[in-house]
Motif scaffolding. Sequence first.
Motif, short mmCIF file in Angstrom:
data_model
loop_
_atom_site.label_atom_id
_atom_site.label_comp_id
_atom_site.label_asym_id
_atom_site.label_seq_id
_atom_site.Cartn_x
_atom_site.Cartn_y
_atom_site.Cartn_z
N VAL A 63 0.85 -1.21 0.00
CA VAL A 63 0.00 0.00 0.00
C VAL A 63 0.88 1.25 0.00
N LYS A 64 1.91 1.26 0.85
CA LYS A 64 2.80 2.43 0.92
C LYS A 64 3.51 2.66 -0.41
N GLN A 65 3.98 1.58 -1.00
CA GLN A 65 4.68 1.66 -2.29
C GLN A 65 3.75 2.26 -3.36
N GLU A 66 2.52 1.83 -3.40
CA GLU A 66 1.59 2.33 -4.42
C GLU A 66 1.20 3.79 -4.15
N LEU A 67 1.09 4.18 -2.89
CA LEU A 67 0.80 5.58 -2.56
C LEU A 67 1.97 6.46 -2.98
N ASN A 68 3.18 5.96 -2.77
CA ASN A 68 4.36 6.72 -3.20
C ASN A 68 4.39 6.89 -4.71
N LYS A 69 3.88 5.89 -5.43
CA LYS A 69 3.89 5.96 -6.90
C LYS A 69 2.87 6.96 -7.43
N LEU A 70 1.78 7.18 -6.66
CA LEU A 70 0.68 8.01 -7.21
C LEU A 70 1.11 9.42 -7.62
N PRO A 71 1.87 10.21 -6.93
CA PRO A 71 2.31 10.08 -5.56
C PRO A 71 1.34 10.84 -4.66
N VAL A 72 1.22 10.38 -3.43
CA VAL A 72 0.39 11.09 -2.46
C VAL A 72 0.97 10.85 -1.07
N ALA A 73 0.87 11.89 -0.22
CA ALA A 73 1.42 11.78 1.14
C ALA A 73 0.50 10.92 2.00
N PHE A 74 1.09 10.20 2.95
CA PHE A 74 0.30 9.39 3.87
C PHE A 74 0.96 9.39 5.24
N VAL A 75 0.18 8.98 6.24
CA VAL A 75 0.76 8.73 7.56
C VAL A 75 0.49 7.28 7.93
N ALA A 76 1.43 6.69 8.63
CA ALA A 76 1.27 5.33 9.15
C ALA A 76 1.05 5.44 10.65
N LEU A 77 -0.04 4.86 11.13
CA LEU A 77 -0.43 4.98 12.54
C LEU A 77 -0.37 3.60 13.19
N PRO A 78 0.75 3.27 13.87
CA PRO A 78 0.86 1.96 14.50
C PRO A 78 -0.05 1.84 15.73
N PHE A 79 -0.48 0.64 16.02
CA PHE A 79 -1.29 0.40 17.22
C PHE A 79 -0.94 -0.97 17.78
N SER A 80 -1.31 -1.15 19.03
CA SER A 80 -1.07 -2.42 19.70
C SER A 80 -2.22 -2.68 20.67
N ARG A 81 -2.75 -3.88 20.65
CA ARG A 81 -3.90 -4.22 21.50
C ARG A 81 -3.67 -5.57 22.17
N THR A 82 -4.07 -5.69 23.42
CA THR A 82 -4.05 -6.99 24.07
C THR A 82 -5.45 -7.56 24.05
N LEU A 111 -7.39 2.81 -3.45
CA LEU A 111 -6.23 3.39 -4.16
C LEU A 111 -6.71 4.14 -5.41
N GLY A 112 -7.67 3.55 -6.12
CA GLY A 112 -8.21 4.20 -7.32
C GLY A 112 -8.92 5.50 -6.99
N LEU A 113 -9.64 5.51 -5.88
CA LEU A 113 -10.34 6.74 -5.47
C LEU A 113 -9.34 7.83 -5.09
N ILE A 114 -8.26 7.44 -4.43
CA ILE A 114 -7.23 8.44 -4.09
C ILE A 114 -6.64 9.01 -5.38
N GLN A 115 -6.35 8.13 -6.34
CA GLN A 115 -5.82 8.60 -7.62
C GLN A 115 -6.78 9.58 -8.30
N ALA A 116 -8.06 9.23 -8.28
CA ALA A 116 -9.06 10.06 -8.96
C ALA A 116 -9.33 11.39 -8.23
N PHE A 117 -9.24 11.36 -6.91
CA PHE A 117 -9.67 12.51 -6.11
C PHE A 117 -8.52 13.29 -5.47
N LYS A 118 -7.28 12.93 -5.77
CA LYS A 118 -6.21 13.56 -5.01
C LYS A 118 -6.08 15.06 -5.26
N ASP A 119 -6.53 15.51 -6.41
CA ASP A 119 -6.49 16.95 -6.69
C ASP A 119 -7.88 17.56 -6.73
#
Length: 300
Positions: free
Chosen positions: A51-70, A122-130
């Motif tokens: 997913v990150k690789q394809e977002l970089n190709k579009l290109p579009v900025a993203f954030v990765a939000l790690p989480f941990s749950r017990t 991913l397609g929607l981001i490509q279509a709507f990024k601008d």
Amino acid sequence: MKIAVIRIARPAFFALLIACPAMAQSPSGEDLHRWVRGIEGRDSQGRRDFVKQELNKLPVAFVALPFSRTITSGARQREITGENIVVGLGKGKQTLVVGAHMDAAPESPGANDNGSGVAVVLGLIQAFKDHAWNHRAFFCFFDQEEEGLIGSQAFVESYSDSLNHRAMINLDVAGTGTEIYVGPVGGGDDDFLMPLVRRAAALTGYAFHESEYYPPSDHLSFADRNLENISISIVPKGDVPLLIEAIAGGWSIDPGKTPEVLKVMHTSEDKSVHVSPESLKMSFRFTERLLRLINRTNEK
Ligand SMILES: [Zn+2]
């Protein structure tokens, strides 16, 4: 200030692109299918990396939000870790979330469930990024849905009231069949969304079903907080009544009444060969139309 300068300097061609960005940048069914082929069969980390690789190709900025749950089940405790990936587009007083889970069930290549949803987002981001957004729009790739909607729950917990939630649209199982299936309808958390969903169905002319019965997915994390939400799937003709019967009956399915979509989902056969570019394109067009309708409902 900067925006004003860009507006004055923008040639007519770019103004046209901004007016109709989806026409200019809409992915084809083949493009969407390529994304499904790209993510299928990967492990959890491989799916995030894809997913990150394809977002970089579009290109579009993203954030990765790690989480941990017990997670506690009986005397057993397990730690589940993951990472939601979020693309933020537009500005506005209200917030729109478009999501698809990127993880797959264990031992499944996860092409239709849910490489298809990932491809459509991913397609929607490509279509709507601008696009000229009237809202703040978050396009989310949720992790660990199959472990119990954990990624979307972590996202919702960090989601403050000040974001002024407008709608959450979830895409899960969006790549096989010819009929749009939307749910769960009712319960007071889709009163704004459903008239627009029905309008999108009328405008696209696609075979459309809505039901109060819908399989569990990330929309439930928003429903738990009474935030407007709906899920969209595409399924083979004849599946919706069988799915409704299965869900209404607590998943005890009579022999011979298994919906086609469930025969492959969560199995080692959930491969891209069973996912069609046409179905992906239908899911994309339907959701694209819905997003345009939602975007028009609010002042900037
Ligand atoms: Zn799923």
